[in-house]
Write a protein that holds these residues in place. Structure first.
Motif, short mmCIF file in Angstrom:
data_model
loop_
_atom_site.label_atom_id
_atom_site.label_comp_id
_atom_site.label_asym_id
_atom_site.label_seq_id
_atom_site.Cartn_x
_atom_site.Cartn_y
_atom_site.Cartn_z
N UNK A 116 0.87 -1.16 0.00
CA UNK A 116 0.00 0.00 0.00
C UNK A 116 0.90 1.21 0.00
N UNK A 117 0.57 2.16 -0.80
CA UNK A 117 1.37 3.38 -0.80
C UNK A 117 2.46 3.42 -1.85
N UNK A 118 2.66 2.31 -2.56
CA UNK A 118 3.60 2.35 -3.69
C UNK A 118 2.85 1.90 -4.94
N UNK A 119 2.97 2.65 -6.01
CA UNK A 119 2.48 2.17 -7.30
C UNK A 119 3.72 1.88 -8.12
N UNK A 120 3.89 0.60 -8.45
CA UNK A 120 5.17 0.16 -9.00
C UNK A 120 4.97 -0.47 -10.38
N UNK A 121 5.82 -0.13 -11.31
CA UNK A 121 5.79 -0.82 -12.60
C UNK A 121 7.17 -0.73 -13.24
N UNK A 122 7.47 -1.67 -14.16
CA UNK A 122 8.77 -1.60 -14.82
C UNK A 122 8.79 -0.49 -15.86
N UNK A 123 9.93 0.15 -15.98
CA UNK A 123 10.09 1.25 -16.93
C UNK A 123 9.93 0.76 -18.36
N UNK A 124 10.29 -0.50 -18.63
CA UNK A 124 10.15 -1.04 -19.99
C UNK A 124 8.68 -1.02 -20.43
N UNK A 125 7.75 -1.18 -19.48
CA UNK A 125 6.32 -1.07 -19.83
C UNK A 125 5.99 0.33 -20.32
N UNK A 126 6.53 1.30 -19.60
CA UNK A 126 6.26 2.69 -19.98
C UNK A 126 6.82 2.98 -21.37
N UNK A 127 7.97 2.37 -21.66
CA UNK A 127 8.58 2.60 -22.97
C UNK A 127 7.75 2.03 -24.10
N UNK A 156 20.15 4.36 -24.66
CA UNK A 156 20.19 2.91 -24.43
C UNK A 156 19.29 2.42 -23.29
N UNK A 157 18.55 3.33 -22.65
CA UNK A 157 17.75 2.94 -21.48
C UNK A 157 16.91 1.71 -21.78
N UNK A 158 16.99 0.75 -20.89
CA UNK A 158 16.38 -0.55 -21.15
C UNK A 158 15.23 -0.84 -20.20
N UNK A 159 15.50 -0.62 -18.93
CA UNK A 159 14.48 -0.94 -17.95
C UNK A 159 14.80 -0.19 -16.66
N UNK A 160 13.97 -0.43 -15.66
CA UNK A 160 14.16 0.27 -14.40
C UNK A 160 12.85 0.30 -13.64
N UNK A 187 28.53 -7.13 -19.70
CA UNK A 187 27.56 -6.36 -20.49
C UNK A 187 27.44 -4.94 -19.97
N UNK A 188 26.83 -4.11 -20.78
CA UNK A 188 26.50 -2.75 -20.37
C UNK A 188 25.01 -2.71 -20.01
N UNK A 189 24.72 -2.29 -18.79
CA UNK A 189 23.33 -2.17 -18.37
C UNK A 189 22.96 -0.71 -18.31
N UNK A 190 21.82 -0.39 -18.90
CA UNK A 190 21.39 1.00 -18.85
C UNK A 190 20.02 1.07 -18.18
#
Ligand code: ATP
Ligand code: MG
Lengths: 445, 251
Positions: A116-127, A156-160, A187-190
């Protein structure tokens, strides 16, 4: 027209890699266009080097020799047992969890059921979603314009993590966002995280960059946090980056504080060949408070850079920074702290302190505090110190029966402890101290 | 038994010679006082006993219970029972007094083959010993000696001594800076530790302390050597005549 020329091998390599993965990176057509533009900007800027004032002490042209392939839809198997091991002392923290392996979101290792109190989603969904989410609006990037690491991040932003704390919410537990490096491929993570604390909310977010024991040691990470703290809201953001001496860690945090908002940041960094924590704080309304502290520990030939820009654009705001560094062997620490007080920002109260402990004669500490003050009714101060471990105190401890190694650890812990005390969450503070203790006992010298 | 034999000490980094053939024996169960002019080497002797860096022993030896301690690290000496109450106790910012005391107590217990104390058992012990020395536990939650008055620092040294249970106690001017009541409290604390297994070496400038802690012997240290040894009445004599005789002899 001036067409930018790629200069170094690494810059060339990055261009090749970008071309190779551009189609595989998540995102709608709009996002693809954004990436291309960002990479064009990076191409024009090139890797930051010592002749760029802000990068005087951390030269990425020299520092980045090899370009690693960007991690896209990584499938490295990691079990929940592995996760516990990778987390070490953080595993005991009672928190909601969001986990990324090699930069890609892993639902199976995440758990925020009933949060409760956090709305969480992966950044890749937003992309990938069609709606123009604010999370991908380039104008949301409030950090320094023209910074190459930020341009590269956008390309290169991938997720978050995308985390929203609704108005007045006060989640019962912290959210732990974990980025694990696993597998044998370098690897390179962005990573791009977007954190929005709604008005009068109060929350704690832990961002941990750790590695699975036995994983490849020379990974690269480029991470960007976009953090907005709403009116009267308070957020504690504890960022942890722990490596084993070979990695590259480039981290940007851009923090915007609305009226009466409070940001309590803590940055624990150890073990990178090169790490740069770049934090940019802007006050958007009166009554904003910043309390930023951290500890960095470098040995071998590690290099850890803390760069801060605190921009007091409005009156009646406060900023406090306290950073403690422990350097051993040929370890190098960099601290650049700039406090800007704009003409309107009367009654600004800003104080900054960076202190390092040098355990070996071959360490190096570069410090550049800067005050740029354009208002007259302000209280601002800064200081830096560097010292060695006090032999007299060591003798005092040993004369009471404490063995030398333990006495050294006790004195070093007490030195870092002053910064760690700023972390209010007790179990978290203990976990951070545990990391430092492990670092101290891993001393091979 | 403490046996100091023909001890010669110079500064490691300088040519200055401080102790020039000092010999002294303190049997177990006895308390010996050392008096002497400023700069005569009393603290140097105390530091060399405790194993501080920066001094070089060029000749002679120090035996504690028949064993030379000169090659031992300070913590090993502490494990063998050596304790120095410092003339100027040090402040350790950032280390809570209780943490420091517990770390030291348990480190020593471990080295002496005893079980480590649990936190409650340790706290009980500190409260008890602290009460005897008028030291409140709240004071020990603060960093070691930081912000303590001169007298508080001296009392905290004696508390450490009481907790660490040494068998060779060296007190370097523990009475300096104490008010009349504190002097009594500290002396009582020291006297409580007197027993047949402990040897004590008490460095002082004032005969008054020796009314409280009555010594078996008094030694005069001047010009790097013991110039005279006598009973407690020697302290009274010194009070009257000063050190002129001894420093004169040296000149
Ligand atoms: N580390 C040092 N560096 C330089 N000189 C020193 C050092 N330690 C001792 N000395 C010198 O050696 C001499 C003896 O000093 P010490 O402190 O042992 O005298 P003391 O008898 O304890 O004097 P006081 O009664 O004033 O406490 C003094 O001249 C002092 O300046
Ligand atoms: Mg002295």
């Amino acid at each position: 027209m001036n067409v930018a020329v790629m200069k170094t091998k690494a810059e060339q390599g990055l261009a090749e890699q970008f071309e190779k993965v551009a189609d595989k990176l998540p995102g709608s057509t709009a996002v693809k266009a954004l990436r291309a533009a960002a990479f064009g900007k990076f191409g024009a800027l090139g890797l930051p080097h010592r002749r760029i004032e802000e990068w005087k002490y951390t030269d990425l042209r020299v520092g980045i020799k090899d370009v690693l392939p960007p991690a896209v839809s990584d499938q490295t198997p990691v079990t929940s047992g592995d996760l516990i091991v990778a987390l070490g002392p953080l595993a005991h923290i009672d928190a909601y969890r969001m986990t990324f392996v090699n930069g890609n979101f892993r639902q199976d290792l995440s758990d925020w059921d009933g949060a409760t109190g956090f709305e969480i989603s992966p950044f890749s969904n937003a992309l990938t979603s069609d709606s123009q989410s604010s999370a991908i609006d380039p104008s949301v990037v409030t950090g320094p314009d023209g910074d190459a690491t930020i341009a590269l991040n956008t390309a290169l932003m991938t997720d978050g993590a995308v985390v929203r704390v609704p108005e007045q919410a006060s989640p019962d537990k912290p959210l732990l966002v974990v980025f694990i490096r696993a597998g044998r491929t370098a690897q390179l993570m962005t990573v791009r995280n977007v954190i929005e604390a709604g008005p009068r909310s109060k929350s704690t977010i832990i961002e941990a960059h750790v590695m699975l024991p036995g994983a490849v040691v020379d990974g690269q990470t480029n991470t960007l946090n976009e953090i907005t703290v709403g009116e009267g809201a308070e957020i504690a953001h504890i960022k942890i980056a722990i490596d084993e001496g070979k990695s590259l860690h480039l981290a940007n945090s851009n923090v915007a504080l609305k009226a009466d908002a409070t940001y309590r940041g803590f940055q624990y960094t150890s073990g990178q060949a090169i790490a740069r924590n770049q934090t940019h704080v802007t006050y958007l309304g009166e009554g904003g408070k910043l309390d930023l502290s951290g500890a960095f520990l470098a040995r071998g030939s590690e290099h850890i850079d803390t760069t801060l820009v605190v921009d007091h654009a409005v009156p009646h705001c406060e900023s406090r920074e306290l950073f403690k560094g422990v350097l051993d062997d040929r370890g190098r620490g960099v601290f650049q702290g700039k406090i800007i007080v704009r003409p309107d920002a009367q009654k600004t109260d800003g104080k900054q302190m960076a202190q390092v402990l040098m355990l070996s004669p071959d360490t190096e500490f570069n410090s550049k505090p800067e005050l740029e003050i354009y208002a007259d009714d302000v209280v601002c101060g800064h200081g830096t110190t560097s010292a060695q471990l006090d032999d007299d105190l060591l003798f005092y401890c040993m004369s009471r029966g404490i063995p030398q190694a333990e006495a050294r650890a006790l004195l070093i812990e007490s030195f870092i402890g002053e910064a760690m005390d700023k972390v209010e969450h007790e179990a978290l503070r203990d976990a951070l101290m545990q990391y430092a203790r492990t670092w101290l006992t891993n001393d091979k010298s | 038994m403490l046996e100091i034999k023909n001890l010669h000490v110079k500064l490691e980094d300088e040519d200055k010679v401080i102790l020039k053939g000092l010999s002294l024996t303190v049997p177990k169960g006895e308390v010996h006082a050392i008096m002497g002019p400023n700069g005569s080497g009393k603290s140097t002797l105390a530091y060399v006993l405790a194993g501080r860096d920066g001094y070089e022993v060029t000749d002679g030896d120090i035996l504690w219970n028949g064993e030379s301690i000169l090659d031992m690290e300070p913590d090993e000496r502490a494990a063998k029972g050596v304790f120095l109450a410092f003339q100027y106790p040090m402040e350790i910012p950032g280390v809570a007094g209780l943490t420091f005391l517990r770390t030291a107590t348990n480190a020593l217990r471990k080295k002496r083959g005893q079980d480590e104390l649990t936190t409650p058992a340790f706290l009980k012990l500190v409260k008890e010993k602290g009460a005897e020395l008028n030291i409140d536990i709240e004071m020990l939650k603060r960093p070691v000696n930081v912000g303590f008055s001169g007298g508080e620092k001296k009392r905290s040294e004696i508390l450490q001594m009481a907790l660490l249970e040494p068998t060779l106690c060296v007190l370097d001017e523990t009475d300096s800076g104490l008010d009349i009541d504190a002097l009594r409290v500290v002396s009582d604390g020291v006297n409580a530790l007197r027993n047949k297994d402990r040897a004590m070496l008490v460095i002082t400038h004032y005969q008054r302390l020796l009314n409280h802690i009555v010594p078996d012997k008094v030694h005069v240290l001047a010009d790097g050597k013991i110039q005279k040894t006598g009973g407690k009445e020697l302290a009274l004599e010194l009070e009257k005549s000063g050190y002129a005789d001894y420093t004169g002899k040296a000149a």
